[in-house]
Design an enzyme around this catalytic site. Structure first.
Site, PDB file in Angstrom:
ATOM      1  N   GLU A  75      12.024 -12.936   4.797  1.00 12.54           N
ATOM      2  CA  GLU A  75      12.249 -12.133   3.589  1.00 12.54           C
ATOM      3  C   GLU A  75      10.911 -11.656   3.045  1.00 12.54           C
ATOM      4  OE1 GLU A  75      14.453 -11.920  -0.750  1.00 12.54           O
ATOM      5  OE2 GLU A  75      14.039 -13.907   0.100  1.00 12.54           O
ATOM      6  N   GLU A 100       5.341 -13.533   0.082  1.00 12.49           N
ATOM      7  CA  GLU A 100       5.151 -13.161  -1.317  1.00 12.49           C
ATOM      8  C   GLU A 100       3.658 -13.232  -1.653  1.00 12.49           C
ATOM      9  OE1 GLU A 100       5.376 -11.638  -4.366  1.00 12.49           O
ATOM     10  OE2 GLU A 100       7.495 -12.078  -3.953  1.00 12.49           O
ATOM     11  N   ASN A 127       0.043 -10.198   2.418  1.00 10.60           N
ATOM     12  CA  ASN A 127       0.540  -8.831   2.467  1.00 10.60           C
ATOM     13  C   ASN A 127       1.521  -8.709   3.632  1.00 10.60           C
ATOM     14  OD1 ASN A 127       0.702  -6.001   2.089  1.00 10.60           O
ATOM     15  ND2 ASN A 127      -0.993  -5.672   3.512  1.00 10.60           N
ATOM     16  N   ASP A 150       9.387  -3.097  -4.889  1.00 14.18           N
ATOM     17  CA  ASP A 150       8.874  -2.311  -6.013  1.00 14.18           C
ATOM     18  C   ASP A 150       9.106  -0.832  -5.719  1.00 14.18           C
ATOM     19  OD1 ASP A 150       7.318  -1.029  -7.995  1.00 14.18           O
ATOM     20  OD2 ASP A 150       5.988  -2.762  -8.124  1.00 14.18           O
ATOM     21  N   LYS A 154       6.900   6.287 -10.285  1.00 12.07           N
ATOM     22  CA  LYS A 154       6.067   7.401 -10.721  1.00 12.07           C
ATOM     23  C   LYS A 154       5.532   8.146  -9.499  1.00 12.07           C
ATOM     24  CE  LYS A 154       4.598   5.371 -15.106  1.00 12.07           C
ATOM     25  NZ  LYS A 154       3.437   4.955 -15.937  1.00 12.07           N
ATOM     26  N   ASP A 186      17.843  -0.356  -5.953  1.00 11.51           N
ATOM     27  CA  ASP A 186      18.665   0.216  -7.022  1.00 11.51           C
ATOM     28  C   ASP A 186      18.084   1.539  -7.513  1.00 11.51           C
ATOM     29  OD1 ASP A 186      16.450  -1.149  -8.038  1.00 11.51           O
ATOM     30  OD2 ASP A 186      17.380  -1.464  -9.991  1.00 11.51           O
TER      31      ASP A 186
END
Length: 246
Positions: A75, A100, A127, A150, A154, A186
């Site tokens: 994951e 993570e 990473n 993430d 923008k 989402d």
């Protein structure tokens, strides 16, 4: 074409990473979890220049790490660990690796895994593309999960998105033939980008019809998904199967 630097030569990353690492304060419980449980759960990583980098050639042996040969699910962006701890507890016959960069999230994951008695889980503070490219052996993962990365919504920041044209080759390297890349977001524009990127990925074929896959029943509801639903955003699941190597 210039010669590539030897693996031992320091080098800086040649593309933006998909995160901005912040030094958030850990709670006392997280500090204790880090001190007591990191030896059990956290993989030691040989670094390149950056604190979250992986030195080229620093490959692990999953059978040695987990003490057995079993399917491996990775994951990316495991966050607080809710999804991966639940999965590891529910599927003891499978090995899990959480990737993570935020230490507080890793500490929380270790805390919950320790309380649940989970033994088939390891974590790496690094990473993700470098983990897939350098740390994991080729064709070692059965599935790769990327849930609610993430969105960098923008316009000036979209270059930081993880699922971009450079990503499918490193994902394909780590996945076994027939392995599955599972995505969820989402953000509608990120879902469109994911579909466009994966449509151009020669190593993958879609494992769904239409614009999205059914909700993956192996994914527990997390804070990220609840936040998106409360905001009225539609959740998009996608799944792609790794084509057989030539």
């Amino acid at each position: 074409m210039p010669d590539r630097e030897p693996a031992t030569a320091p080098r800086f990353r040649d593309r933006p990473v998909s995160f901005v690492r912040r030094s958030g304060r850990m709670s006392d419980a997280q500090e204790r979890a880090w001190a007591e449980l990191a030896p059990r759960y956290l993989l030691e990583v040989e670094r390149d220049v950056a604190a979250t980098s992986v030195r080229p050639g620093a490959v692990i042996d999953p059978a040695e790490v987990y003490g057995r040969s079993a399917p491996l699910i990775v994951e990316v962006g495991s966050g607080q660990g809710h999804a991966i701890v639940h999965a590891a507890r529910s599927c003891p016959e499978i090995d899990f690796l959480g990737v993570e960069v935020f230490r507080a999230g890793l500490a929380r994951t270790m805390l919950d895994a320790g309380r649940a008695g989970v033994r088939n889980l390891r974590l790496v503070e690094a990473n993700a593309p470098e983990v897939l490219e350098h740390l994991l052996p080729e064709a070692s993962a059965s599935e790769l999960w990327i849930f609610f990365p993430d969105p960098w919504h923008k316009t000036k920041h979209t270059k930081r998105r993880l699922v971009a044209p450079a990503f499918p080759p490193v994902a394909a390297r780590a996945l076994r033939d027939g392995g599955v890349l599972r995505l969820a977001t989402d953000w509608d524009d990120y879902a469109r980008q994911m579909r466009a990127v994966m449509a151009d990925a020669a190593d993958f074929a879609p494992a769904f019809d239409g614009d999205g896959a059914p909700r993956f029943d192996g994914r527990v509801m997390t804070a990220f998904e609840r936040k998106g639903l409360r905001a009225g955003r539609e959740i998009c699941d996608l799944a792609y199967r790794r084509r057989a190597r030539a």
